[in-house]
Write an enzyme that holds these catalytic residues in place. Structure first.
Site, PDB file in Angstrom:
ATOM      1  N   LYS A  79       0.745  -1.367  -0.130  1.00  0.00           N
ATOM      2  CA  LYS A  79      -0.071   0.053   0.034  1.00  0.00           C
ATOM      3  C   LYS A  79       0.889   1.394  -0.028  1.00  0.00           C
ATOM      4  O   LYS A  79       0.409   2.182  -0.344  1.00  0.00           O
ATOM      5  CB  LYS A  79      -0.892   0.072   1.195  1.00  0.00           C
ATOM      6  CG  LYS A  79      -1.850  -1.055   1.159  1.00  0.00           C
ATOM      7  CD  LYS A  79      -2.973  -0.991   2.118  1.00  0.00           C
ATOM      8  CE  LYS A  79      -3.939  -2.196   2.123  1.00  0.00           C
ATOM      9  NZ  LYS A  79      -4.951  -1.962   3.256  1.00  0.00           N
TER      10      LYS A  79
ATOM     11  N   GLY B  28      -3.363  -1.252  18.448  1.00  0.00           N
ATOM     12  CA  GLY B  28      -2.450  -1.336  17.263  1.00  0.00           C
ATOM     13  C   GLY B  28      -1.953   0.089  16.825  1.00  0.00           C
ATOM     14  O   GLY B  28      -2.640   1.052  16.980  1.00  0.00           O
TER      15      GLY B  28
ATOM     16  N   VAL C 275     -11.272  -5.770  13.038  1.00  0.00           N
ATOM     17  CA  VAL C 275     -10.807  -5.445  11.600  1.00  0.00           C
ATOM     18  C   VAL C 275     -10.641  -6.799  11.107  1.00  0.00           C
ATOM     19  O   VAL C 275     -11.047  -7.030  10.028  1.00  0.00           O
ATOM     20  CB  VAL C 275      -9.513  -4.720  11.297  1.00  0.00           C
ATOM     21  CG1 VAL C 275      -9.792  -3.299  11.739  1.00  0.00           C
ATOM     22  CG2 VAL C 275      -8.303  -5.261  11.604  1.00  0.00           C
TER      23      VAL C 275
END
Ligand code: NDP
Length: 263
Positions: free
Chosen positions: A63, A120, A204
């Protein structure tokens, strides 16, 4: 025929082709969406061109390469520091990030959130903390180590040793703890202290009830896994591929049908 793909490494597990091909079929588009495993991130744009793609989704670990090597980058992707969607327009490659807005859409039923704990400090935490902050939600980061905190200069950041419990409306797990094993994203004492005082929990990770979500359930929080985030980032990417020509609800309906069969 227009061609699209998801690019990453590994890529065999990706369900993006199933989601996008279903929406393309239902909308009567003559397009095809495949997957491509790339071994070197710096080749991402040359591969995009060699495959004659009109658009692509980009996943782990490329990404950042997608962001840095594109011709134009949207403000959201720039602010987050990564891009998950590439679109060819007028011979230029545009980079977008739909993870952030995908997350926001997936929590639209969680009302009255003013303060969030994001567990996180990786790429997904950056996208989620960015969009929460943009929507005037106070964000606090909790990670097992401090080495990524320089990416979160606008946020209060703690590791497991210096975190003191406080009240949060939502607790979001963005770590991969619990994905392949039964590990928890923080020591249980820390998590119990925040969950017992929170209203919502979000993980997630999708396709399983993680130890984090099991604990949230035990404390009677309203909770969700990452399935809708996956769905909405795909819906938003699809519309970027086609210049927002289609009704988002129609794309969502198509993709959700096939996603419900898979997860
Ligand atoms: P990164 O590698 O960028 O970051 C991972 C983070 O998790 C780091 O902060 C790391 O801590 C922490 N971490 C990893 N393992 C553990 C553990 N066992 N215990 C505690 N902390 C841990 O990953 P990403 O942000 O790219 O991805 C994270 C997850 O998000 C993945 O599971 C991915 O599949 C999922 N995801 C889901 C999406 C969806 O649509 N539902 C979209 C995008 C991602 P440290 O800094 O100390 O290493």
């Amino acid at each position: 025929m227009k061609l699209f793909a998801v690019i990453g490494n590994p890529i065999t597990h990706s369900i993006s082709p199933i989601l996008h091909n279903k929406a393309m079929l239902d909308l009567g588009l003559e397009c095809s969406y495949s997957r491509f495993e790339l071994s070197n991130g710096s080749d991402i744009i040359s591969k995009f061109k060699a495959l004659s793609l009109s658009g692509a989704n980009v996943t782990v670990p490329y990404k950042e390469f997608a962001l840095n090597l594109s011709d134009k980058v949207c403000d959201t992707a720039k602010a987050i520091g990564s891009a998950n969607t590439l679109v060819l327009k007028n011979q230029k490659i545009y980079a977008y990030n739909t993870d952030a807005d995908g997350f926001l859409k997936s929590i639209k039923d969680f009302k009255g959130i003013k303060k969030a704990l994001v567990i996180g400090a990786g790429g997904t935490a950056k996208a989620i903390s960015y969009i929460l902050n943009k929507n005037d939600i106070e964000v606090c980061i909790l990670n097992r180590s401090k080495h990524r905190f320089s990416d979160f200069i606008n946020f209060r950041c703690y590791d497991w040793t210096d975190f003191k419990s406080e009240q949060f409306d939502i607790v979001v797990n963005t770590t991969s703890a619990g994905l392949k094993d039964d590990s928890l994203c923080t020591p249980i004492e820390l998590l119990e202290q925040v969950l017992c005082d929170s209203q919502f929990a979000f993980d997630v990770i999708y396709g399983k009830k993680t130890p984090f979500l099991k604990l949230a359930d035990k404390y009677n929080l309203t909770y969700k896994d990452g399935k809708d985030m996956l769905l909405f980032q795909a819906v938003l990417a699809f519309n970027l591929f086609f210049d927002n020509a289609f009704d988002e609800e129609k794309i969502e309906k198509s993709m959700r049908e096939v996603l419900n069969l898979k997860l």
